[in-house]
Motif scaffolding. Sequence first.
Motif, mmCIF file in Angstrom:
data_model
loop_
_atom_site.group_PDB
_atom_site.id
_atom_site.type_symbol
_atom_site.label_atom_id
_atom_site.label_comp_id
_atom_site.label_asym_id
_atom_site.label_seq_id
_atom_site.Cartn_x
_atom_site.Cartn_y
_atom_site.Cartn_z
ATOM 1 N N GLU A 3 11.741 12.330 -18.601
ATOM 2 C CA GLU A 3 10.463 12.382 -19.310
ATOM 3 C C GLU A 3 9.477 11.387 -18.704
ATOM 4 O OE1 GLU A 3 9.232 14.294 -21.613
ATOM 5 O OE2 GLU A 3 11.000 15.468 -22.171
ATOM 6 N N LEU A 4 9.966 10.184 -18.385
ATOM 7 C CA LEU A 4 9.070 9.199 -17.782
ATOM 8 C C LEU A 4 8.651 9.644 -16.388
ATOM 9 C CD1 LEU A 4 7.643 6.462 -17.999
ATOM 10 C CD2 LEU A 4 9.658 5.414 -16.938
ATOM 11 N N ALA A 5 9.590 10.184 -15.626
ATOM 12 C CA ALA A 5 9.254 10.651 -14.280
ATOM 13 C C ALA A 5 8.174 11.733 -14.332
ATOM 14 C CB ALA A 5 10.508 11.194 -13.600
ATOM 15 N N GLU A 6 8.263 12.599 -15.316
ATOM 16 C CA GLU A 6 7.242 13.649 -15.452
ATOM 17 C C GLU A 6 5.875 13.046 -15.773
ATOM 18 O OE1 GLU A 6 5.231 17.138 -15.497
ATOM 19 O OE2 GLU A 6 7.234 16.706 -14.694
ATOM 20 N N LEU A 7 5.851 12.057 -16.659
ATOM 21 C CA LEU A 7 4.575 11.390 -16.969
ATOM 22 C C LEU A 7 3.988 10.724 -15.732
ATOM 23 C CD1 LEU A 7 5.502 9.738 -20.405
ATOM 24 C CD2 LEU A 7 3.901 11.623 -20.051
ATOM 25 N N ILE A 8 4.865 10.117 -14.932
ATOM 26 C CA ILE A 8 4.402 9.447 -13.706
ATOM 27 C C ILE A 8 3.851 10.468 -12.711
ATOM 28 C CG2 ILE A 8 5.199 8.165 -11.674
ATOM 29 C CD1 ILE A 8 7.189 6.740 -13.592
ATOM 30 N N ARG A 9 4.531 11.602 -12.575
ATOM 31 C CA ARG A 9 4.066 12.616 -11.624
ATOM 32 C C ARG A 9 2.689 13.150 -12.000
ATOM 33 N NH1 ARG A 9 9.520 14.702 -12.266
ATOM 34 N NH2 ARG A 9 10.839 13.973 -10.549
ATOM 35 N N ARG A 48 18.256 3.914 -15.093
ATOM 36 C CA ARG A 48 17.772 3.357 -13.829
ATOM 37 C C ARG A 48 18.244 4.201 -12.647
ATOM 38 N NH1 ARG A 48 17.880 -2.815 -11.588
ATOM 39 N NH2 ARG A 48 17.082 -2.314 -9.521
ATOM 40 N N GLU A 49 19.518 4.554 -12.650
ATOM 41 C CA GLU A 49 20.048 5.385 -11.568
ATOM 42 C C GLU A 49 19.294 6.709 -11.468
ATOM 43 O OE1 GLU A 49 24.699 3.792 -11.910
ATOM 44 O OE2 GLU A 49 24.092 5.720 -12.785
ATOM 45 N N ARG A 50 19.008 7.290 -12.626
ATOM 46 C CA ARG A 50 18.310 8.574 -12.627
ATOM 47 C C ARG A 50 16.884 8.435 -12.087
ATOM 48 N NH1 ARG A 50 19.023 13.933 -12.070
ATOM 49 N NH2 ARG A 50 17.450 15.132 -13.249
ATOM 50 N N LEU A 51 16.203 7.390 -12.474
ATOM 51 C CA LEU A 51 14.849 7.179 -11.970
ATOM 52 C C LEU A 51 14.843 7.021 -10.459
ATOM 53 C CD1 LEU A 51 13.483 4.746 -14.699
ATOM 54 C CD2 LEU A 51 12.600 7.037 -14.204
ATOM 55 N N GLU A 52 15.817 6.295 -9.946
ATOM 56 C CA GLU A 52 15.886 6.104 -8.495
ATOM 57 C C GLU A 52 16.262 7.404 -7.774
ATOM 58 O OE1 GLU A 52 17.050 1.341 -8.588
ATOM 59 O OE2 GLU A 52 18.636 2.841 -8.430
ATOM 60 N N GLU A 53 16.939 8.310 -8.490
ATOM 61 C CA GLU A 53 17.257 9.614 -7.915
ATOM 62 C C GLU A 53 16.020 10.512 -7.833
ATOM 63 O OE1 GLU A 53 20.207 11.276 -10.448
ATOM 64 O OE2 GLU A 53 21.724 9.761 -9.976
ATOM 65 N N VAL A 54 15.245 10.552 -8.908
ATOM 66 C CA VAL A 54 14.139 11.513 -8.988
ATOM 67 C C VAL A 54 12.810 10.946 -8.503
ATOM 68 C CG1 VAL A 54 15.248 12.767 -10.868
ATOM 69 C CG2 VAL A 54 13.646 10.929 -11.416
ATOM 70 N N PRO A 108 12.210 8.675 -5.525
ATOM 71 C CA PRO A 108 12.624 7.886 -4.361
ATOM 72 C C PRO A 108 11.586 6.821 -4.013
ATOM 73 C CG PRO A 108 12.965 10.225 -3.964
ATOM 74 C CD PRO A 108 12.171 10.125 -5.246
ATOM 75 N N GLY A 109 12.064 5.615 -3.752
ATOM 76 C CA GLY A 109 11.165 4.520 -3.387
ATOM 77 C C GLY A 109 10.640 3.725 -4.555
ATOM 78 N N LEU A 138 0.816 -1.212 0.000
ATOM 79 C CA LEU A 138 0.000 0.000 0.000
ATOM 80 C C LEU A 138 0.848 1.261 0.000
ATOM 81 C CD1 LEU A 138 -2.768 -1.068 2.545
ATOM 82 C CD2 LEU A 138 -2.944 -0.978 0.045
ATOM 83 N N SER A 139 2.057 1.159 0.546
ATOM 84 C CA SER A 139 2.903 2.337 0.657
ATOM 85 C C SER A 139 4.112 2.293 -0.264
ATOM 86 C CB SER A 139 3.378 2.485 2.118
ATOM 87 O OG SER A 139 4.103 1.333 2.507
ATOM 88 N N SER A 140 4.236 1.260 -1.090
ATOM 89 C CA SER A 140 5.413 1.119 -1.939
ATOM 90 C C SER A 140 5.369 2.123 -3.092
ATOM 91 C CB SER A 140 5.498 -0.305 -2.493
ATOM 92 O OG SER A 140 4.390 -0.575 -3.327
ATOM 93 N N GLY A 141 6.560 2.373 -3.658
ATOM 94 C CA GLY A 141 6.665 3.323 -4.753
ATOM 95 C C GLY A 141 6.222 2.735 -6.078
ATOM 96 N N VAL A 142 6.297 3.572 -7.118
ATOM 97 C CA VAL A 142 5.895 3.159 -8.447
ATOM 98 C C VAL A 142 6.818 2.062 -8.956
ATOM 99 C CG1 VAL A 142 7.305 4.952 -9.542
ATOM 100 C CG2 VAL A 142 5.334 4.025 -10.755
#
Length: 426
Positions: free
Chosen positions: A418-424, A215-221, A223-224, A193-197
């Motif tokens: 770009e993917l992080a922005e779509l997720i947000r 992958r490193e960048r996604l884990e940076e921007v 978190p979780g 229930l509390s895990s990240g994307v």
Amino acid sequence: MPSNTPTILLLGTCDTKLSELLYTKSQIESTNATVLLMDCGRNPSRHEEITIPQSALLTTSPSTPIPDLTALTRAEYITTLVPYATKKVTHLHESHQIQGILAIGGSCGTTLAAAVMRDGLPVGFPKLIVSTMTSGDVGPFIGETDISMMYSVVDIAGRNGIVEGVLDNAAGGIVGMASAFLKRERGNKEAELSSGVKIGISMFGVTTPGVKRARERLEEVLPGCEVYVFHATGSGGRALERLVREGRIDAVLDLTTTEIADEVVGGVLSAGDGRLTAATVRDIPRVVSVGACDMVNFGEVGSVPAKFLEGKRLFYEHNAAVTLMRTTKKECADIGTLIAGNLLRDSRDRGQLRRTKVILPVGGVSMLDVPGQPFHDPEADEVLFSTLERELEGSGISVMRDSRDINDPNFAVVVADELAELIRRE
């Protein structure tokens, strides 16, 4: 209070393997686990220890006659029974009545059990088959799933010391897996229930540096977040599609779509003609690129089809077991067309696909497609890029070019951001 011991579904053809199934059942029960014995035989069997008889599987609507399996050939019987057995197994899993499944059988029993496990149960659910077929190519049985297979050594045709030893190990194995699953199932509910994307990324050897940095960048921007990397070898692409369909992945960074090249040209690492479609149907955040679409995969040099050897094709021996062939302009056009078609296929609203972006690495689509490397061919790449732009025009899918190659660290940052922005936005 819920039981701390698992329940195992034991599946087999009771008309041919009842003695071995009953022995296996007793060995599982000796661990204090519970066993449900399901009869998937062609001929219905009667025994007090059969929990789910064949007749309980063959339920139909009042207007549909119950099939007579005994009147069918072996192949027809398997094809007919699989959907019924799959429906029952899915129900048992979804209602939390079972925590593991074990099947024993020869070629027919293995074919039936494997189909039921592939279609009826998700990745992560314990699945084990004891089979006479395990010493050969098990790919057709396992597919893109996590079925475990154990070789029976001798035929499962009566009990003896060797068979019983194998079945003892199988009983212990499935109980161990199911116990771990039961513990995980209970312990992870709150954590989920509390895990990240959860993000899936496709990778090949020649796109590894870019994927690693992304992958490193996604884990940076983010978190979780949890990142799952899929090796684009056919089975990897099918596994990615399956987990997306099952809702186990929330977003996709599909950098390496090389399996499309193998599907179009006839290489050995195709993931089928449905690659890329699962995320289209679910319309989840996704960034797509064309990693390694400059190559088609074959085995050792002698395995390359003669029709390719006869033409003026460019080959690269990756290693003794892998031969790569550069894609032509015509093939790049066909690859672009299929990628675009699958990005749009079965979508609910072709004009509003704003959760998908395509980013094209103009500097090269793999390690071998940069200046000084054997597959560097900007003209062929341009055909691929322009085909995608043309086919996706007006679809709602944004297509952008980046001057760098796919393994450039800055390109990796761009696609990850770009993917992080779509997720947000979700």
